[in-house]
Design a protein around this motif. Structure first.
Motif, PDB file in Angstrom:
ATOM      1  N   HIS A  16      38.900  54.568 -34.922  1.00 26.86           N
ATOM      2  CA  HIS A  16      37.842  53.696 -34.397  1.00 26.86           C
ATOM      3  C   HIS A  16      36.455  54.287 -34.603  1.00 26.86           C
ATOM      4  O   HIS A  16      35.479  53.787 -34.051  1.00 26.86           O
ATOM      5  CB  HIS A  16      38.077  53.406 -32.914  1.00 26.86           C
ATOM      6  CG  HIS A  16      39.204  52.460 -32.684  1.00 26.86           C
ATOM      7  ND1 HIS A  16      40.484  52.886 -32.422  1.00 26.86           N
ATOM      8  CD2 HIS A  16      39.254  51.114 -32.728  1.00 26.86           C
ATOM      9  CE1 HIS A  16      41.265  51.838 -32.295  1.00 26.86           C
ATOM     10  NE2 HIS A  16      40.549  50.754 -32.478  1.00 26.86           N
ATOM     11  N   GLY A  17      36.364  55.361 -35.360  1.00 20.96           N
ATOM     12  CA  GLY A  17      35.063  55.940 -35.670  1.00 20.96           C
ATOM     13  C   GLY A  17      34.402  56.646 -34.507  1.00 20.96           C
ATOM     14  O   GLY A  17      33.186  56.818 -34.499  1.00 20.96           O
ATOM     15  N   SER A  18      35.177  57.096 -33.530  1.00 17.82           N
ATOM     16  CA  SER A  18      34.596  57.738 -32.357  1.00 17.82           C
ATOM     17  C   SER A  18      34.423  59.243 -32.522  1.00 17.82           C
ATOM     18  O   SER A  18      33.787  59.871 -31.693  1.00 17.82           O
ATOM     19  CB  SER A  18      35.477  57.476 -31.134  1.00 17.82           C
ATOM     20  OG  SER A  18      35.521  56.086 -30.868  1.00 17.82           O
ATOM     21  N   HIS A  19      35.010  59.816 -33.554  1.00 19.22           N
ATOM     22  CA  HIS A  19      34.812  61.242 -33.815  1.00 19.22           C
ATOM     23  C   HIS A  19      33.437  61.450 -34.435  1.00 19.22           C
ATOM     24  O   HIS A  19      32.895  60.568 -35.097  1.00 19.22           O
ATOM     25  CB  HIS A  19      35.887  61.786 -34.766  1.00 19.22           C
ATOM     26  CG  HIS A  19      37.210  61.988 -34.104  1.00 19.22           C
ATOM     27  ND1 HIS A  19      37.517  63.121 -33.418  1.00 19.22           N
ATOM     28  CD2 HIS A  19      38.297  61.193 -34.029  1.00 19.22           C
ATOM     29  CE1 HIS A  19      38.742  63.028 -32.942  1.00 19.22           C
ATOM     30  NE2 HIS A  19      39.228  61.859 -33.300  1.00 19.22           N
ATOM     31  N   ILE A  20      32.898  62.597 -34.242  1.00 23.74           N
ATOM     32  CA  ILE A  20      31.585  62.915 -34.792  1.00 23.74           C
ATOM     33  C   ILE A  20      31.722  63.121 -36.293  1.00 23.74           C
ATOM     34  O   ILE A  20      32.546  63.898 -36.756  1.00 23.74           O
ATOM     35  CB  ILE A  20      30.999  64.176 -34.133  1.00 23.74           C
ATOM     36  CG1 ILE A  20      30.777  63.936 -32.648  1.00 23.74           C
ATOM     37  CG2 ILE A  20      29.715  64.608 -34.828  1.00 23.74           C
ATOM     38  CD1 ILE A  20      30.383  65.160 -31.876  1.00 23.74           C
ATOM     39  N   ARG A  21      30.931  62.385 -37.042  1.00 29.06           N
ATOM     40  CA  ARG A  21      30.888  62.532 -38.502  1.00 29.06           C
ATOM     41  C   ARG A  21      29.436  62.719 -38.899  1.00 29.06           C
ATOM     42  O   ARG A  21      28.535  62.156 -38.282  1.00 29.06           O
ATOM     43  CB  ARG A  21      31.434  61.286 -39.186  1.00 29.06           C
ATOM     44  CG  ARG A  21      32.916  61.090 -38.986  1.00 29.06           C
ATOM     45  CD  ARG A  21      33.373  59.814 -39.625  1.00 29.06           C
ATOM     46  NE  ARG A  21      32.903  59.693 -40.988  1.00 29.06           N
ATOM     47  CZ  ARG A  21      33.685  59.496 -42.045  1.00 29.06           C
ATOM     48  NH1 ARG A  21      34.961  59.398 -41.874  1.00 29.06           N
ATOM     49  NH2 ARG A  21      33.186  59.385 -43.242  1.00 29.06           N
ATOM     50  N   VAL A  22      29.224  63.474 -39.920  1.00 25.04           N
ATOM     51  CA  VAL A  22      27.867  63.701 -40.399  1.00 25.04           C
ATOM     52  C   VAL A  22      27.561  62.612 -41.421  1.00 25.04           C
ATOM     53  O   VAL A  22      27.542  62.829 -42.626  1.00 25.04           O
ATOM     54  CB  VAL A  22      27.713  65.118 -40.989  1.00 25.04           C
ATOM     55  CG1 VAL A  22      26.267  65.399 -41.346  1.00 25.04           C
ATOM     56  CG2 VAL A  22      28.231  66.157 -40.016  1.00 25.04           C
ATOM     57  N   SER A  23      27.319  61.422 -40.928  1.00 28.40           N
ATOM     58  CA  SER A  23      27.094  60.263 -41.782  1.00 28.40           C
ATOM     59  C   SER A  23      25.781  60.364 -42.541  1.00 28.40           C
ATOM     60  O   SER A  23      25.648  59.784 -43.620  1.00 28.40           O
ATOM     61  CB  SER A  23      27.102  58.976 -40.956  1.00 28.40           C
ATOM     62  OG  SER A  23      28.346  58.819 -40.339  1.00 28.40           O
ATOM     63  N   ILE A  24      24.815  61.089 -42.002  1.00 30.18           N
ATOM     64  CA  ILE A  24      23.527  61.193 -42.684  1.00 30.18           C
ATOM     65  C   ILE A  24      23.709  61.861 -44.048  1.00 30.18           C
ATOM     66  O   ILE A  24      23.094  61.461 -45.031  1.00 30.18           O
ATOM     67  CB  ILE A  24      22.487  61.927 -41.812  1.00 30.18           C
ATOM     68  CG1 ILE A  24      21.088  61.746 -42.381  1.00 30.18           C
ATOM     69  CG2 ILE A  24      22.827  63.392 -41.677  1.00 30.18           C
ATOM     70  CD1 ILE A  24      20.000  62.115 -41.396  1.00 30.18           C
ATOM     71  N   LEU A  25      24.599  62.847 -44.121  1.00 23.40           N
ATOM     72  CA  LEU A  25      24.881  63.505 -45.389  1.00 23.40           C
ATOM     73  C   LEU A  25      25.671  62.576 -46.313  1.00 23.40           C
ATOM     74  O   LEU A  25      25.351  62.452 -47.489  1.00 23.40           O
ATOM     75  CB  LEU A  25      25.649  64.808 -45.157  1.00 23.40           C
ATOM     76  CG  LEU A  25      26.071  65.583 -46.396  1.00 23.40           C
ATOM     77  CD1 LEU A  25      24.846  66.009 -47.199  1.00 23.40           C
ATOM     78  CD2 LEU A  25      26.892  66.800 -46.015  1.00 23.40           C
ATOM     79  N   LEU A  26      26.679  61.910 -45.763  1.00 28.32           N
ATOM     80  CA  LEU A  26      27.483  60.986 -46.577  1.00 28.32           C
ATOM     81  C   LEU A  26      26.637  59.837 -47.118  1.00 28.32           C
ATOM     82  O   LEU A  26      26.813  59.409 -48.254  1.00 28.32           O
ATOM     83  CB  LEU A  26      28.648  60.427 -45.760  1.00 28.32           C
ATOM     84  CG  LEU A  26      29.823  61.362 -45.540  1.00 28.32           C
ATOM     85  CD1 LEU A  26      30.796  60.763 -44.536  1.00 28.32           C
ATOM     86  CD2 LEU A  26      30.529  61.665 -46.836  1.00 28.32           C
ATOM     87  N   ASN A  27      25.727  59.337 -46.310  1.00 25.65           N
ATOM     88  CA  ASN A  27      24.882  58.214 -46.737  1.00 25.65           C
ATOM     89  C   ASN A  27      23.835  58.632 -47.767  1.00 25.65           C
ATOM     90  O   ASN A  27      23.372  57.803 -48.543  1.00 25.65           O
ATOM     91  CB  ASN A  27      24.188  57.579 -45.535  1.00 25.65           C
ATOM     92  CG  ASN A  27      25.179  56.892 -44.613  1.00 25.65           C
ATOM     93  OD1 ASN A  27      26.279  56.544 -45.016  1.00 25.65           O
ATOM     94  ND2 ASN A  27      24.788  56.731 -43.366  1.00 25.65           N
ATOM     95  N   SER A  28      23.454  59.900 -47.769  1.00 28.24           N
ATOM     96  CA  SER A  28      22.446  60.349 -48.727  1.00 28.24           C
ATOM     97  C   SER A  28      23.030  60.618 -50.114  1.00 28.24           C
ATOM     98  O   SER A  28      22.289  60.716 -51.081  1.00 28.24           O
ATOM     99  CB  SER A  28      21.740  61.601 -48.205  1.00 28.24           C
ATOM    100  OG  SER A  28      22.640  62.690 -48.182  1.00 28.24           O
TER     101      SER A  28
END
Length: 174
Positions: free
Chosen positions: A68-80
């Protein structure tokens, strides 16, 4: 494959419900302990049982929280990153996560087996055989390892992970 997908999704859902039931058990234990104190009675082992339920709730909720996407992910890096580099980083993360989860599961199994073999009991007033509450931690860890491996295989085969971000839940915390 559809049957396997339904089985895995059902497993993740059941573990999430079991985690919720553990939280209800914690609430019930705390209320019963409060009532016991108010009436002058003793409820031996209530804090220990609440601790066992908290550990079980945490581990049983991990797989459901992951999907459900509740774990912390470093999306800023993935999105860049670009799509190919982002996919490679995502695969690398799921490989590391799966390896760590399976490693933990193996040693949790050894830990539970050791407690069972030597009939290890808690040192509190409850004198519970420790393999029982430890088994719930082991089950939750194994389900998390399966979920991480499931996400890894899905990502490799389809190019997309199965983590679904619940934006409504996330917006309430911001």
């Amino acid at each position: 494959m559809a049957a396997l997908r339904a089985l895995l999704d059902g497993l993740y859902r059941v573990s999430g419900v079991a985690a919720a039931l553990c939280l209800i058990a914690i609430l019930t234990l705390i209320v019963l302990q409060m009532l016991a104190r108010w009436t002058g009675e003793v409820f031996p082992g209530a804090p220990e049982y609440a601790g066992y339920a908290m550990a079980a709730a945490s581990f049983l909720a991990f797989a459901s929280a992951l999907n459900h996407g509740s774990h912390i992910r470093v999306s800023i890096l993935l999105n860049s990153l670009g799509p190919r580099a982002g996919r490679a980083l995502d695969i690398w993360c799921f490989v590391i996560g799966s390896a760590v989860a399976w490693y933990f599961t193996y040693y949790a199994w050894r830990f539970v087996n050791f407690s069972y073999k030597f009939k290890d009991i808690s040192q509190g007033q409850d004198r519970t055989l420790l393999w029982m509450p430890q088994s719930l931690m082991l089950i939750g860890a194994a389900i998390l390892a399966v979920a991480l491996t499931d996400n890894l295989i899905h990502l490799i085969v389809t190019g997309k992970n199965r983590v679904v971000r619940d934006l409504v839940d996330q917006s309430h915390g911001e």
